[in-house]
Design a protein around this motif. Structure first.
Motif, short mmCIF file in Angstrom:
data_model
loop_
_atom_site.label_atom_id
_atom_site.label_comp_id
_atom_site.label_asym_id
_atom_site.label_seq_id
_atom_site.Cartn_x
_atom_site.Cartn_y
_atom_site.Cartn_z
N PHE A 1 -12.80 7.48 12.84
CA PHE A 1 -11.91 8.06 13.84
C PHE A 1 -10.91 7.03 14.33
CE2 PHE A 1 -15.59 10.97 14.17
CZ PHE A 1 -14.93 12.12 13.78
N GLY A 2 -11.14 5.76 13.99
CA GLY A 2 -10.23 4.69 14.37
C GLY A 2 -9.23 4.32 13.28
N GLY A 3 -9.32 4.94 12.12
CA GLY A 3 -8.37 4.66 11.05
C GLY A 3 -9.02 4.52 9.69
N LEU A 4 -8.22 4.09 8.73
CA LEU A 4 -8.63 3.94 7.35
C LEU A 4 -8.82 2.46 7.05
CD1 LEU A 4 -8.90 5.19 4.43
CD2 LEU A 4 -6.44 4.75 4.21
N SER A 5 -9.88 2.13 6.30
CA SER A 5 -10.14 0.75 5.90
C SER A 5 -10.50 0.71 4.43
CB SER A 5 -11.31 0.16 6.69
OG SER A 5 -10.98 0.00 8.03
N SER A 6 -10.17 -0.40 3.79
CA SER A 6 -10.63 -0.62 2.41
C SER A 6 -11.44 -1.89 2.39
CB SER A 6 -9.44 -0.72 1.46
OG SER A 6 -8.68 -1.86 1.72
N TYR A 7 -12.40 -1.95 1.47
CA TYR A 7 -13.28 -3.10 1.36
C TYR A 7 -13.28 -3.56 -0.09
CZ TYR A 7 -17.51 -5.94 1.71
OH TYR A 7 -18.40 -6.97 1.68
N ASP A 8 -12.95 -4.81 -0.33
CA ASP A 8 -12.86 -5.34 -1.69
C ASP A 8 -14.10 -6.11 -2.14
OD1 ASP A 8 -12.71 -7.67 -0.21
OD2 ASP A 8 -10.71 -8.21 -0.91
N GLY A 9 -15.17 -6.03 -1.37
CA GLY A 9 -16.37 -6.76 -1.67
C GLY A 9 -16.49 -8.04 -0.85
N VAL A 10 -15.40 -8.43 -0.20
CA VAL A 10 -15.38 -9.65 0.61
C VAL A 10 -15.01 -9.32 2.06
CG1 VAL A 10 -14.35 -11.93 0.93
CG2 VAL A 10 -14.79 -11.06 -1.38
N GLU A 11 -13.92 -8.58 2.24
CA GLU A 11 -13.45 -8.28 3.59
C GLU A 11 -12.81 -6.90 3.67
OE1 GLU A 11 -10.51 -11.13 4.69
OE2 GLU A 11 -9.27 -10.69 2.96
N PHE A 12 -12.75 -6.39 4.91
CA PHE A 12 -12.10 -5.11 5.17
C PHE A 12 -10.63 -5.33 5.47
CE2 PHE A 12 -16.44 -3.87 6.00
CZ PHE A 12 -16.50 -2.60 5.49
N GLU A 13 -9.82 -4.38 5.04
CA GLU A 13 -8.41 -4.36 5.39
C GLU A 13 -8.16 -3.04 6.10
OE1 GLU A 13 -4.04 -4.70 3.29
OE2 GLU A 13 -5.80 -5.39 2.22
N SER B 1 -18.44 4.40 13.50
CA SER B 1 -18.83 5.66 12.86
C SER B 1 -17.91 5.96 11.68
CB SER B 1 -18.76 6.81 13.87
OG SER B 1 -19.66 6.60 14.91
N VAL B 2 -18.46 5.89 10.48
CA VAL B 2 -17.71 6.17 9.26
C VAL B 2 -17.89 7.65 8.92
CG1 VAL B 2 -17.51 5.66 6.79
CG2 VAL B 2 -17.93 3.83 8.43
N THR B 3 -16.77 8.35 8.69
CA THR B 3 -16.83 9.78 8.40
C THR B 3 -16.81 10.08 6.90
OG1 THR B 3 -14.44 9.96 8.63
CG2 THR B 3 -15.77 10.41 10.58
N ASP B 4 -16.29 9.17 6.08
CA ASP B 4 -16.27 9.39 4.63
C ASP B 4 -16.07 8.06 3.92
OD1 ASP B 4 -16.39 10.80 2.28
OD2 ASP B 4 -14.40 11.66 2.43
N VAL B 5 -16.62 7.96 2.72
CA VAL B 5 -16.47 6.76 1.89
C VAL B 5 -16.14 7.19 0.48
CG1 VAL B 5 -17.65 4.72 0.95
CG2 VAL B 5 -18.15 5.48 3.27
N VAL B 6 -15.17 6.49 -0.14
CA VAL B 6 -14.76 6.77 -1.51
C VAL B 6 -14.69 5.45 -2.26
CG1 VAL B 6 -12.92 7.69 -2.98
CG2 VAL B 6 -13.43 8.80 -0.82
N HIS B 7 -15.13 5.45 -3.50
CA HIS B 7 -15.07 4.27 -4.37
C HIS B 7 -13.99 4.53 -5.40
CE1 HIS B 7 -17.04 1.63 -7.58
NE2 HIS B 7 -16.62 0.83 -6.64
N ASP B 8 -12.95 3.68 -5.46
CA ASP B 8 -11.85 3.94 -6.40
C ASP B 8 -12.07 3.20 -7.72
OD1 ASP B 8 -10.97 1.31 -6.07
OD2 ASP B 8 -9.25 1.85 -4.84
N ALA B 9 -11.18 3.45 -8.68
CA ALA B 9 -11.29 2.89 -10.03
C ALA B 9 -11.19 1.38 -10.05
CB ALA B 9 -10.23 3.51 -10.93
N SER B 10 -10.54 0.77 -9.07
CA SER B 10 -10.39 -0.69 -9.03
C SER B 10 -11.60 -1.39 -8.40
CB SER B 10 -9.12 -1.08 -8.29
OG SER B 10 -9.25 -0.79 -6.91
#
Length: 81
Positions: free
Chosen positions: A67-79, A50-59
Motif C-alpha cells: 500500500f506504500g508503493g512498488l518495490s523490486s528486489y535484485d537479491g541484494v537490495e530493494f529499489e 504488508s506486501v499485497t502481491d509478489v511477482v518474479h520476472d524473467a531477469s
C-alpha cells in the motif's frame, strides 16, 4: 467490484489448502532438500511491511506491491518506485 459467490470462495480456499499441503508432503519426501525462508520489511527497504502481491520476472528480479508503493528486489537490495 463484485464478490465471488460463497461456494466459489470456499472451493478456492480448499484448492489453496490442498496445494499447500501437497507442497509440504513433497518437501517431506525429500529430506535432503533444504528450504530457506527470509523475512523482509521496512529495515530492508520495503515501503510498507504488508506486501499485497509478489511477482518474479524473467531477469530474476522480485517485484512486490504494498500500500506504500512498488518495490523490486535484485537479491541484494530493494529499489522503491
Amino acid at each position: 467490484m463484485k464478490r465471488a459467490p460463497p461456494d466459489l470462495r470456499r472451493l478456492a480456499a480448499c484448492a489453496a489448502l490442498a496445494l499447500g499441503l501437497s507442497a509440504r508432503v513433497e518437501a517431506a519426501d525429500r529430506p535432503d532438500q533444504a528450504f530457506v525462508v527470509h523475512n523482509y520489511g521496512l529495515r530492508e527497504g520495503l515501503p510498507q511491511a504488508s506486501v499485497t502481491d509478489v511477482v518474479h520476472d524473467a531477469s530474476g528480479r522480485l517485484w512486490a506491491t504494498t500500500f506504500g508503493g512498488l518495490s523490486s528486489y535484485d537479491g541484494v537490495e530493494f529499489e522503491r518506485y
